[in-house]
Design a protein around this motif. Structure first.
Motif, PDB file in Angstrom:
ATOM      1  N   GLY A 180       0.791  -1.216   0.000  1.00  0.00           N
ATOM      2  CA  GLY A 180       0.000   0.000   0.000  1.00  0.00           C
ATOM      3  C   GLY A 180       0.825   1.269   0.000  1.00  0.00           C
ATOM      4  O   GLY A 180       2.026   1.270  -0.309  1.00  0.00           O
ATOM      5  N   VAL A 181       0.172   2.358   0.383  1.00  0.00           N
ATOM      6  CA  VAL A 181       0.821   3.670   0.305  1.00  0.00           C
ATOM      7  C   VAL A 181       1.917   3.832   1.338  1.00  0.00           C
ATOM      8  O   VAL A 181       2.833   4.650   1.166  1.00  0.00           O
ATOM      9  CB  VAL A 181      -0.200   4.808   0.440  1.00  0.00           C
ATOM     10  CG1 VAL A 181      -1.201   4.771  -0.706  1.00  0.00           C
ATOM     11  CG2 VAL A 181      -0.927   4.759   1.789  1.00  0.00           C
ATOM     12  N   ALA A 182       1.855   3.082   2.456  1.00  0.00           N
ATOM     13  CA  ALA A 182       2.864   3.236   3.504  1.00  0.00           C
ATOM     14  C   ALA A 182       2.875   2.028   4.421  1.00  0.00           C
ATOM     15  O   ALA A 182       1.867   1.325   4.575  1.00  0.00           O
ATOM     16  CB  ALA A 182       2.592   4.498   4.315  1.00  0.00           C
ATOM     17  N   GLY A 183       4.027   1.813   5.063  1.00  0.00           N
ATOM     18  CA  GLY A 183       4.079   0.893   6.186  1.00  0.00           C
ATOM     19  C   GLY A 183       3.456   1.538   7.409  1.00  0.00           C
ATOM     20  O   GLY A 183       2.552   0.989   8.028  1.00  0.00           O
ATOM     21  N   VAL A 184       3.951   2.739   7.750  1.00  0.00           N
ATOM     22  CA  VAL A 184       3.379   3.559   8.824  1.00  0.00           C
ATOM     23  C   VAL A 184       3.094   4.939   8.248  1.00  0.00           C
ATOM     24  O   VAL A 184       4.003   5.606   7.756  1.00  0.00           O
ATOM     25  CB  VAL A 184       4.330   3.688  10.030  1.00  0.00           C
ATOM     26  CG1 VAL A 184       3.749   4.638  11.073  1.00  0.00           C
ATOM     27  CG2 VAL A 184       4.607   2.322  10.647  1.00  0.00           C
ATOM     28  N   ARG A 185       1.836   5.355   8.296  1.00  0.00           N
ATOM     29  CA  ARG A 185       1.446   6.704   7.875  1.00  0.00           C
ATOM     30  C   ARG A 185       1.039   7.467   9.129  1.00  0.00           C
ATOM     31  O   ARG A 185       0.214   6.978   9.902  1.00  0.00           O
ATOM     32  CB  ARG A 185       0.290   6.639   6.881  1.00  0.00           C
ATOM     33  CG  ARG A 185      -0.101   7.975   6.249  1.00  0.00           C
ATOM     34  CD  ARG A 185      -1.100   7.731   5.120  1.00  0.00           C
ATOM     35  NE  ARG A 185      -1.417   8.947   4.389  1.00  0.00           N
ATOM     36  CZ  ARG A 185      -2.562   9.623   4.511  1.00  0.00           C
ATOM     37  NH1 ARG A 185      -3.500   9.197   5.367  1.00  0.00           N
ATOM     38  NH2 ARG A 185      -2.778  10.712   3.807  1.00  0.00           N
ATOM     39  N   THR A 186       1.612   8.649   9.359  1.00  0.00           N
ATOM     40  CA  THR A 186       1.406   9.297  10.637  1.00  0.00           C
ATOM     41  C   THR A 186       1.121  10.794  10.520  1.00  0.00           C
ATOM     42  O   THR A 186       1.756  11.495   9.733  1.00  0.00           O
ATOM     43  CB  THR A 186       2.622   9.087  11.565  1.00  0.00           C
ATOM     44  OG1 THR A 186       2.390   9.769  12.809  1.00  0.00           O
ATOM     45  CG2 THR A 186       3.910   9.623  10.943  1.00  0.00           C
TER      46      THR A 186
END
Length: 309
Positions: free
Chosen positions: A219-225
């Motif tokens: 997806g767009v990120a592993g971790v989105r913060t």
């Protein structure tokens, strides 16, 4: 015993009871299949399904050991835990599936230990936490839920520790952390199926510490913060680098976020770290098979510290 279609619970344990409740079938009751208030029974190997509330309900200072039960197709949670810090059950090795809310739900300041449960194919979260709960979540397998694997709804001051869980193949994110939570995540295996959602979303007003986790995603990120994250000694894996299209960042920092990114191993993402208008420290990371730029910062909110990568 077979307890069904009662106007209260199927079985109730209250006022200091230390009963043994074993191998009963409780279904289509108006309240929980098995309910607890201020009691500490041993609840093992029961089958609780199609109840109007939880399959097993734990509240009002109850401290049962709830082990090896099957809680499925209930209108609310498979196992619901609430009302006060004194509500501190041990909930282990249960199978919670196809419930209309969470497989296991924690709320109202409760302090449970959730150990080695299987939570799958529930309408909302595999494990859902809200209203200042303080769970310890260890060794659970949460998969194929219709929303999130482990979810933390917006609250004022919730705290949780999440250790050695396997969270995979949920319809949205593996873990979602909303405002008001401080969550420590250690040694978990987190992954998402093919699709755009990030593996983990940390919202504004939340804090999360990630240590020693393995995070896999397409997806767009592993971790989105949008919040505060400290990401240390984790492994981020993406199976293939896309030539174009949407973002593909191991850690994606949105405006206003604060990120410490240290000692991680990152392979196959467009950027290991991408952040806009964020506070960033990135040190001692190992980054391979990335798309042109390993660490990409735009308009840092303060002087960025990028050392030893």
């Amino acid at each position: 015993n077979v307890c069904y279609r009662n106007m209260g619970g199927g079985i109730g344990s209250m006022r200091g009871s230390t009963a043994l409740i074993e191998e009963n079938v409780c279904f289509q009751n108006f309240y929980a299949g098995i309910g607890h208030e201020g009691a500490s029974p041993l609840v093992v190997n029961n089958d609780c399904y199609e109840n109007i509330r939880a399959g097993i309900g734990i509240s009002e200072g109850a401290k049962p050991v709830v082990r090896g039960n099957r809680c499925h197709h209930n209108r609310r949670a498979g196992i619901g835990i609430r009302t006060g810090a004194g509500t501190s059950p041990i909930v282990e090795e249960n199978d919670c599936h196809h419930n209309d809310m969470a497989g296991i739900g924690c709320e109202e300041d409760c302090t449970p230990l959730l150990l080695n449960n299987r939570c799958h194919e529930n309408v909302l979260a595999g494990i859902g936490c809200r209203e200042d709960a303080r769970p310890l979540i260890v060794g659970n397998h949460s998969f194929k839920n219709q929303a999130v694997g482990i979810g933390f709804e917006e609250t004022q001051s919730g705290q949780a520790t999440v250790i050695n869980n396997r969270v995979e193949d949920n319809a949205k994110v593996a873990i979602g952390i909303h405002s008001g939570w401080k969550v420590r995540l250690v040694g978990n295996e987190l992954s998402t199926p093919k699709g755009m959602p990030p593996a983990v979303m940390v919202f504004k007003g939340a804090e999360a510490d990630f240590t020693g986790n393995t995070i896999q995603s397409t997806g767009v990120a592993g971790v989105r913060t949008e919040g505060v994250v400290r990401v240390t000694d984790n492994t981020f894996e993406s199976p293939a680098l896309r030539a174009g299209g949407p973002p593909q960042f191991a850690v994606w920092g949105l405006p206003g976020s604060s990120i410490v990114f240290t000692g991680n191993t990152v392979r196959g993402w467009r950027h290991a770290l991408s952040a806009d208008k964020a506070t960033v420290t990135a040190s001692e990371n190992r980054i391979a098979k990335y798309g042109q730029i390993g660490i990409s910062l735009t308009n840092p909110a303060t002087t960025a510290v990028i050392v030893g990568n």
